[in-house]
Design an enzyme around this catalytic site. Structure first.
Site, PDB file in Angstrom:
ATOM      1  N   HIS A  20       1.045  -1.122   0.006  1.00  0.00           N
ATOM      2  CA  HIS A  20      -0.156   0.095   0.078  1.00  0.00           C
ATOM      3  C   HIS A  20       0.915   1.128   0.018  1.00  0.00           C
ATOM      4  O   HIS A  20       2.025   1.385  -0.204  1.00  0.00           O
ATOM      5  CB  HIS A  20      -0.999  -0.030   1.260  1.00  0.00           C
ATOM      6  CG  HIS A  20      -0.404  -0.259   2.494  1.00  0.00           C
ATOM      7  ND1 HIS A  20       0.353   0.896   2.920  1.00  0.00           N
ATOM      8  CD2 HIS A  20      -0.202  -0.937   3.492  1.00  0.00           C
ATOM      9  CE1 HIS A  20       0.942   0.662   4.034  1.00  0.00           C
ATOM     10  NE2 HIS A  20       0.518  -0.542   4.142  1.00  0.00           N
ATOM     11  N   HIS A  23       4.102   1.370   2.499  1.00  0.00           N
ATOM     12  CA  HIS A  23       5.134   0.491   1.738  1.00  0.00           C
ATOM     13  C   HIS A  23       5.889   1.306   0.746  1.00  0.00           C
ATOM     14  O   HIS A  23       7.130   1.281   0.679  1.00  0.00           O
ATOM     15  CB  HIS A  23       4.687  -0.753   1.503  1.00  0.00           C
ATOM     16  CG  HIS A  23       3.887  -1.616   2.439  1.00  0.00           C
ATOM     17  ND1 HIS A  23       2.674  -1.989   2.269  1.00  0.00           N
ATOM     18  CD2 HIS A  23       4.260  -2.059   3.754  1.00  0.00           C
ATOM     19  CE1 HIS A  23       2.095  -2.744   3.264  1.00  0.00           C
ATOM     20  NE2 HIS A  23       3.181  -2.781   3.963  1.00  0.00           N
ATOM     21  N   CYS A 128      -2.582  -8.740  25.041  1.00  0.00           N
ATOM     22  CA  CYS A 128      -3.992  -8.576  24.041  1.00  0.00           C
ATOM     23  C   CYS A 128      -3.531  -9.267  22.814  1.00  0.00           C
ATOM     24  O   CYS A 128      -2.512  -9.063  22.174  1.00  0.00           O
ATOM     25  CB  CYS A 128      -3.989  -6.998  23.669  1.00  0.00           C
ATOM     26  SG  CYS A 128      -5.035  -6.473  22.259  1.00  0.00           S
ATOM     27  N   CYS A 131      -2.867  -7.061  19.577  1.00  0.00           N
ATOM     28  CA  CYS A 131      -1.519  -6.724  19.318  1.00  0.00           C
ATOM     29  C   CYS A 131      -0.510  -7.715  19.531  1.00  0.00           C
ATOM     30  O   CYS A 131       0.627  -7.202  19.004  1.00  0.00           O
ATOM     31  CB  CYS A 131      -1.366  -5.611  20.598  1.00  0.00           C
ATOM     32  SG  CYS A 131      -2.623  -4.136  20.745  1.00  0.00           S
ATOM     33  N   CYS A 145      -7.390  -2.402  26.056  1.00  0.00           N
ATOM     34  CA  CYS A 145      -6.193  -2.255  25.013  1.00  0.00           C
ATOM     35  C   CYS A 145      -6.546  -0.918  24.498  1.00  0.00           C
ATOM     36  O   CYS A 145      -7.704  -0.796  23.595  1.00  0.00           O
ATOM     37  CB  CYS A 145      -6.011  -3.367  24.175  1.00  0.00           C
ATOM     38  SG  CYS A 145      -5.065  -2.979  22.700  1.00  0.00           S
ATOM     39  N   HIS A 148      -7.269  -1.901  20.457  1.00  0.00           N
ATOM     40  CA  HIS A 148      -8.136  -2.816  20.183  1.00  0.00           C
ATOM     41  C   HIS A 148      -9.591  -2.844  20.894  1.00  0.00           C
ATOM     42  O   HIS A 148     -10.648  -3.178  20.887  1.00  0.00           O
ATOM     43  CB  HIS A 148      -7.983  -4.085  20.215  1.00  0.00           C
ATOM     44  CG  HIS A 148      -6.885  -4.512  18.992  1.00  0.00           C
ATOM     45  ND1 HIS A 148      -5.354  -4.248  19.219  1.00  0.00           N
ATOM     46  CD2 HIS A 148      -6.852  -4.987  17.765  1.00  0.00           C
ATOM     47  CE1 HIS A 148      -4.762  -4.719  18.431  1.00  0.00           C
ATOM     48  NE2 HIS A 148      -5.723  -5.223  17.499  1.00  0.00           N
ATOM     49  N   LYS A 294     -11.360  13.349  -0.506  1.00  0.00           N
ATOM     50  CA  LYS A 294     -10.598  13.965  -1.799  1.00  0.00           C
ATOM     51  C   LYS A 294     -10.148  12.708  -2.536  1.00  0.00           C
ATOM     52  O   LYS A 294      -9.663  12.814  -3.435  1.00  0.00           O
ATOM     53  CB  LYS A 294      -9.550  14.748  -1.345  1.00  0.00           C
ATOM     54  CG  LYS A 294      -9.649  16.121  -0.837  1.00  0.00           C
ATOM     55  CD  LYS A 294      -8.534  16.883  -0.367  1.00  0.00           C
ATOM     56  CE  LYS A 294      -8.900  18.171   0.426  1.00  0.00           C
ATOM     57  NZ  LYS A 294      -7.711  18.795   0.849  1.00  0.00           N
ATOM     58  N   LYS A 297     -13.787   7.438  -5.910  1.00  0.00           N
ATOM     59  CA  LYS A 297     -14.435   6.423  -5.455  1.00  0.00           C
ATOM     60  C   LYS A 297     -13.678   5.093  -6.142  1.00  0.00           C
ATOM     61  O   LYS A 297     -13.772   4.310  -5.438  1.00  0.00           O
ATOM     62  CB  LYS A 297     -15.868   6.513  -6.124  1.00  0.00           C
ATOM     63  CG  LYS A 297     -16.880   7.283  -5.425  1.00  0.00           C
ATOM     64  CD  LYS A 297     -18.221   7.138  -5.906  1.00  0.00           C
ATOM     65  CE  LYS A 297     -19.151   8.096  -4.984  1.00  0.00           C
ATOM     66  NZ  LYS A 297     -20.549   8.406  -5.436  1.00  0.00           N
TER      67      LYS A 297
END
Length: 509
Positions: A20, A23, A128, A131, A145, A148, A294, A297
């Site tokens: 993504h 990265h 947790c 995590c 947590c 979460h 911004k 879609k």
RNA sequence: CGCGGGGUGGAGCAGUCAGGUAGCUCGCGAGGCUCAUAACCUCGAGGUCGGUGGUUCAAAUCCACCCCCCGCAACCA
């Protein structure tokens, strides 16, 4: 400094997600720095890769009814192919499931254990599962947590611990004595603040009864090592694998701020315990905030590098990322802003300059470069590009890519003004003015050549294309010290213009 | 006392670490050019750089306090 080799790393990306924006940004920075320093005579070596062990992967694999290894293979391959497709090709791609990496981790663990810096102890704590870590009471928010919003489970188990606290003072001294170890400065201060608190020791194992997707502890087969001794050591194991451990002391780690603590505290203390040299520098950048209003879609919430490449071209995407974010600070990602940059800086600025220069060269001189005859205005143009080179170099050395690009674009602006002020298009129509028109275009071709060279680390495809349009061999891009005036011998021909960056028109915008 | 980011002309941002002409993109107004991707160039309107106090010859920039906004629901870099 210039001649010193440079080992650049991105984090090894956890295979619970597909590639993504985050990265991609870190990987783009690594690629850009590598190209930049390579062009300036330093040997550079980039390593990226994937982090493949752990609970989440084991669970995701179970859910998909495949083995953890098969699951990791698939996502790891996705990262690798994405970087290849986008031209962000590392020198080596490391995987934490590589046999060589596994052996290296075990070797280091055994050595530290033998030295007495790893001990066995009973631990009771609040865990947790989201995590995958234990929490201190005081870290919880209303008993939950903070990430979460779930109550952690009390678990008591026996585990192995790394005596991290033993190295704390040494680390503090190092960071105080050598401020450039962490950049930008704000993150160094943050780390020193963390180090004013007790840091304790680090739990580095998980019993196989709870998790067996990991690397076996060499001194106790009932356990696997957990997270940091596995992931962080990949920075070194990668070099061992390619036979370049000599590069290790030159390591520059590029990370986002979320993994500051492991890299700034766990990792150097681990290296001290392992009696390995420390990395040279930790380079920390901020987050890209998604501005959903911004986003188009079709883009949705996820910025996928391959989609951006398909839509705008990888160079435009790279330019936007490097120009828009001040390294270290957070930035907003918006497609509208990307388009604005693409149109203003790339299409109207660089693209249009190349287009008008090459068109005039073609129209008035059939592409043949004419003799130069420098006037004060010409010398001012050269000075503008000299200044751009100096500014760019200084800013990139400081990770200020946005300012470096701004500096280069100041020179491009100067070149566009120069076209208007010298008006070769007018001169060329008068026989008496033709020599001057030719000389002006010669200067502009040199300006484009220098631009191609300086912009190459940021816009590699564009640089190559510009060189080709100028009729220059691709290897000219690496010849940064080629004197102005020497690139175009008598009779040299340039090609007809092409639109480097077509404007992106947005309906209703 | 959770962590973090931020408040700079109409919009979006840089500049703050190393104090000294407030810069960029878009938008707006006028003009120029016609080589070029309706691009390029010039000029202009528009800002008391969130507030208050302090340091200083000088503060968007340093210090103190205060006010306000946003992210931490994701793709975790």
């Amino acid at each position: 400094m210039t001649g010193e080799p440079l080992y650049l790393t991105t984090p090894i990306y956890y295979v619970n997600a597909e590639p993504h924006l985050g990265h991609t940004y870190t990987t783009v920075v690594a690629d850009t720095l590598a190209r930049f320093w390579r062009a300036r005579g330093r040997e550079t070596f980039v390593v990226t890769g994937t982090d493949e062990h752990g609970d989440k992967i084991a669970q995701a694999a179970a859910k998909a009814s495949v083995s953890p290894k098969a699951y990791a293979d698939r996502v790891s391959a996705l990262f690798r192919s994405t970087w290849e497709a986008t031209g962000l090709t590392p020198g080596y791609f490391v995987r934490t499931t590589d046999p060589g990496h596994v052996a290296f981790v075990q070797k280091v663990l055994a050595a530290i254990h033998a030295r007495g810096d790893i001990y066995f102890d009973r631990y009771r704590g609040l865990y947790c599962f989201g995590c995958e870590r234990f929490y201190q009471e005081r870290e919880l928010v209303n008993g939950l947590c903070p990430d979460h919003k779930q109550a952690p489970t009390e678990i008591a188990e026996e585990n192995y611990f790394f005596r991290m606290g033993r190295y704390k003072e040494r680390l503090v001294r190092l960071l105080e004595d050598e401020p450039d170890r962490i950049t930008p400065e704000g993150y160094r201060r943050e780390v020193l603040a963390m180090l004013r608190e007790p840091i304790g020791d680090l739990c580095i194992s998980r019993p196989k009864s709870r998790l067996d997707w990991g690397i076996d502890l060499p001194f106790d087969a009932r356990y696997v090592t957990y997270v940091w001794f596995d992931a962080l050591l990949s920075y070194v194991s990668a070099l061992e694998h390619v036979g370049r451990l000599d590069l290790w002391p030159t390591a520059h780690h590029l990370i986002a701020k979320d993994i500051l603590k492991p890299h700034a505290i766990f990792w150097p203390t681990m290296l001290m315990a392992a009696e390995l040299p420390l990395y040279r520098r930790l380079c920390v950048h901020g987050y890209w905030q998604m501005d959903r209003d911004k986003m188009s879609k079709s883009l949705g919430n996820v910025v996928r590098p391959l989609e951006m490449q398909a839509r705008y071209g990888m160079d435009a995407f790279r330019y936007y990322l490097l120009r828009e974010m001040a390294f270290g600070q957070d930035a907003d990602f918006s497609e509208a802003a990307l388009i604005a940059r693409l149109n203003a800086d790339l299409a109207n600025g660089l693209g249009n300059l190349a287009s008008r220069v090459l068109a005039m060269q073609q129209r008035y001189f059939a592409g043949v470069v004419q003799p130069a005859a420098p006037t004060p205005a010409d010398l001012a143009l050269r000075a503008a590009f000299d200044a751009a080179r100096r500014d760019l170099d200084a800013q990139v050395a400081d990770f200020a890519f946005h300012r470096g690009l701004e500096a280069l674009w100041r020179a491009l602006d100067h070149a566009n003004k120069y076209v208007v002020e010298t008006a070769p298009f007018t001169l060329a129509k008068d026989p008496g003015g033709r020599p001057r028109a030719g000389a002006v275009l010669h200067e502009l071709c040199e300006a484009l050549r220098v631009t191609a060279q300086l912009v190459e680390p940021f816009l590699p495809e564009t640089a190559a294309r510009l060189a080709r349009l100028l009729g220059l061999p691709a290897d000219v891009l690496g010849r940064l010290d080629l004197p102005w005036g020497d690139a175009f011998p008598a009779g040299h021909r340039t090609a007809a213009p092409e639109a480097l960056f077509p404007r992106v028109e947005v309906p209703g915008a």
